[in-house]
Design an enzyme around this catalytic site. Structure first.
Site, PDB file in Angstrom:
ATOM      1  N   SER A  57       0.843  -1.202   0.000  1.00  0.00           N
ATOM      2  CA  SER A  57       0.000   0.000   0.000  1.00  0.00           C
ATOM      3  C   SER A  57       0.876   1.248   0.000  1.00  0.00           C
ATOM      4  O   SER A  57       0.411   2.339  -0.332  1.00  0.00           O
ATOM      5  CB  SER A  57      -0.927   0.018   1.222  1.00  0.00           C
ATOM      6  OG  SER A  57      -0.189  -0.168   2.413  1.00  0.00           O
ATOM      7  N   ASP A  95       5.203  -7.233   2.770  1.00  0.00           N
ATOM      8  CA  ASP A  95       4.538  -7.691   1.545  1.00  0.00           C
ATOM      9  C   ASP A  95       5.552  -8.125   0.501  1.00  0.00           C
ATOM     10  O   ASP A  95       6.582  -7.470   0.310  1.00  0.00           O
ATOM     11  CB  ASP A  95       3.718  -6.537   0.946  1.00  0.00           C
ATOM     12  CG  ASP A  95       2.234  -6.682   1.216  1.00  0.00           C
ATOM     13  OD1 ASP A  95       1.762  -7.822   1.415  1.00  0.00           O
ATOM     14  OD2 ASP A  95       1.546  -5.651   1.231  1.00  0.00           O
ATOM     15  N   LYS A 124       4.144 -11.732   3.330  1.00  0.00           N
ATOM     16  CA  LYS A 124       2.731 -11.861   2.938  1.00  0.00           C
ATOM     17  C   LYS A 124       2.646 -11.885   1.420  1.00  0.00           C
ATOM     18  O   LYS A 124       3.294 -11.076   0.764  1.00  0.00           O
ATOM     19  CB  LYS A 124       1.915 -10.699   3.505  1.00  0.00           C
ATOM     20  CG  LYS A 124       0.461 -10.666   3.026  1.00  0.00           C
ATOM     21  CD  LYS A 124      -0.406  -9.747   3.867  1.00  0.00           C
ATOM     22  CE  LYS A 124      -0.392  -8.302   3.462  1.00  0.00           C
ATOM     23  NZ  LYS A 124      -0.883  -8.018   2.095  1.00  0.00           N
ATOM     24  N   GLU A 126      -0.204 -12.434  -1.987  1.00  0.00           N
ATOM     25  CA  GLU A 126      -1.607 -12.475  -2.397  1.00  0.00           C
ATOM     26  C   GLU A 126      -1.848 -13.696  -3.274  1.00  0.00           C
ATOM     27  O   GLU A 126      -1.030 -13.997  -4.137  1.00  0.00           O
ATOM     28  CB  GLU A 126      -1.956 -11.209  -3.206  1.00  0.00           C
ATOM     29  CG  GLU A 126      -1.850  -9.940  -2.395  1.00  0.00           C
ATOM     30  CD  GLU A 126      -2.196  -8.682  -3.195  1.00  0.00           C
ATOM     31  OE1 GLU A 126      -2.679  -8.803  -4.342  1.00  0.00           O
ATOM     32  OE2 GLU A 126      -1.981  -7.593  -2.659  1.00  0.00           O
ATOM     33  N   GLU A 193      -9.362  -9.681   2.865  1.00  0.00           N
ATOM     34  CA  GLU A 193      -9.631  -8.264   2.580  1.00  0.00           C
ATOM     35  C   GLU A 193     -10.935  -8.101   1.827  1.00  0.00           C
ATOM     36  O   GLU A 193     -11.172  -8.775   0.815  1.00  0.00           O
ATOM     37  CB  GLU A 193      -8.473  -7.669   1.752  1.00  0.00           C
ATOM     38  CG  GLU A 193      -8.737  -6.205   1.375  1.00  0.00           C
ATOM     39  CD  GLU A 193      -7.505  -5.445   0.894  1.00  0.00           C
ATOM     40  OE1 GLU A 193      -6.398  -6.008   0.917  1.00  0.00           O
ATOM     41  OE2 GLU A 193      -7.673  -4.277   0.498  1.00  0.00           O
TER      42      GLU A 193
HETATM   43  O1  KIV Z   1      -0.489  -3.396   1.486  1.00  0.00           O
HETATM   44  C1  KIV Z   1      -1.200  -3.326   2.497  1.00  0.00           C
HETATM   45  O2  KIV Z   1      -1.151  -2.362   3.261  1.00  0.00           O
HETATM   46  C2  KIV Z   1      -2.095  -4.439   2.776  1.00  0.00           C
HETATM   47  C3  KIV Z   1      -3.145  -4.209   3.818  1.00  0.00           C
HETATM   48  C4  KIV Z   1      -4.188  -3.336   3.273  1.00  0.00           C
HETATM   49  C5  KIV Z   1      -3.666  -5.464   4.346  1.00  0.00           C
HETATM   50  O3  KIV Z   1      -2.013  -5.456   2.173  1.00  0.00           O
END
Ligand code: KIV
Length: 275
Positions: A57, A95, A124, A126, A193
């Site tokens: 994000s 991420d 993390k 997706e 999400e």
């Molecule tokens: O990138 C991010 O901040 C996210 C959150 C919105 C869970 O994946």
């Protein structure tokens, strides 16, 4: 040196995967938030959050892009290093950006960089069924993994916008199956999400690992929000599930404390934040 020996006696030792599993078992809600620099990392740590995500994000809220797609691995590593320097107690998750985990070998190499160069403790990524092999491979190398399901912002151009996912019965069933398969593959936590609250509850009940939600209703094991939404810095239209916690508080620290408390006491999310 020997920081772990000091940490053993700290009143609130650093959070790890075991802590999150225990919190789920004991019904204590897990408060998570994003951060992108050392100053805010220290602030959210002081506010008592359990997990900090260096999310892609940052492409939108820090770099000014319309989507998370342009974010690179080096971008995440740069911000993750800064955040890691500011944190003591929260568990640090990073991420894996768009197309940095397209094969098992690429995913492993890049997850190792996030951990060794960035200081992340969990990565993390997706994806649903298509990521099972990747999650299995990372888990087999003892890398802690969070599987992100529901709205997957890296797929925005394919799905055609930031929309609620899993509204139809078939899509909801597929999401549950994917979540179970990812758990079986070794995902340590699952993040949901932008899905209907009832589906968030159902998936959380069916899984054994901690489930964190963002726009997934009040019944997941924890909540996560983008820090800039909590502080009402994000410009333009806000997602339905976000809440301005700066309102009524006179500092960023008090706002993040209020968010953490609201998650712990189950006051957030309210019905107005749910689908
Ligand atoms: O990138 C991010 O901040 C996210 C959150 C919105 C869970 O994946």
């Amino acid at each position: 040196m020997y920081k772990h020996l000091q940490e053993r006696y700290a009143p609130r030792p650093p959070v790890n995967v075991g802590t999150l599993v225990k919190m789920r078992a004991e019904g204590e809600k897990i408060a998570c938030i994003t951060a992108y620099d050392a100053s805010f990392a220290t602030l959210v740590d002081d506010a008592g959050v359990d997990v900090v995500l260096v999310g892609d994000s940052l492409g939108m809220v820090v770099q000014g892009h319309d989507t998370t797609v342009p974010v690179t691995l080096d971008d995440i590593i740069y911000h993750c290093r800064a955040v890691a320097r500011g944190l003591y107690r929260p568990f640090l998750m990073a991420d894996m950006p768009f197309m940095t985990y397209a094969s098992r070998e690429q995913a492993l190499e890049n997850a190792v960089r996030l951990m060794q160069d960035g200081g992340a403790k969990m990565v993390k990524l997706e994806g649903g069924a298509s990521q099972i092999e990747i999650v299995e491979f990372l888990a087999s190398h003892d890398i802690a993994v969070c599987a992100h399901l529901g709205l997957k912002p890296q797929s925005v151009h394919k799905v055609g916008g930031f929309r609620v996912q899993g509204r139809e019965e078939e899509a909801a069933e597929r999401m549950l199956k994917d979540a179970q398969a990812l758990e079986a593959a070794g995902a340590d936590i699952v993040l949901l999400e932008c899905i209907p609250a009832a589906l968030g509850k159902h998936i959380t009940e069916q899984l054994h690992v901690p489930v964190i939600g963002i726009g997934a209703g009040p019944d997941t094991d924890g909540q996560i929000l983008v820090l800039y939404d909590v502080l009402d810095i994000t410009s333009g239209r806000k997602p339905k599930f976000s809440k301005n916690f700066l309102a009524g508080h006179d500092s960023a620290l008090e706002a993040v404390k209020a968010y953490t408390q609201a998650v712990k006491t189950k006051e957030y999310p309210g019905p107005e934040h749910c689908f």
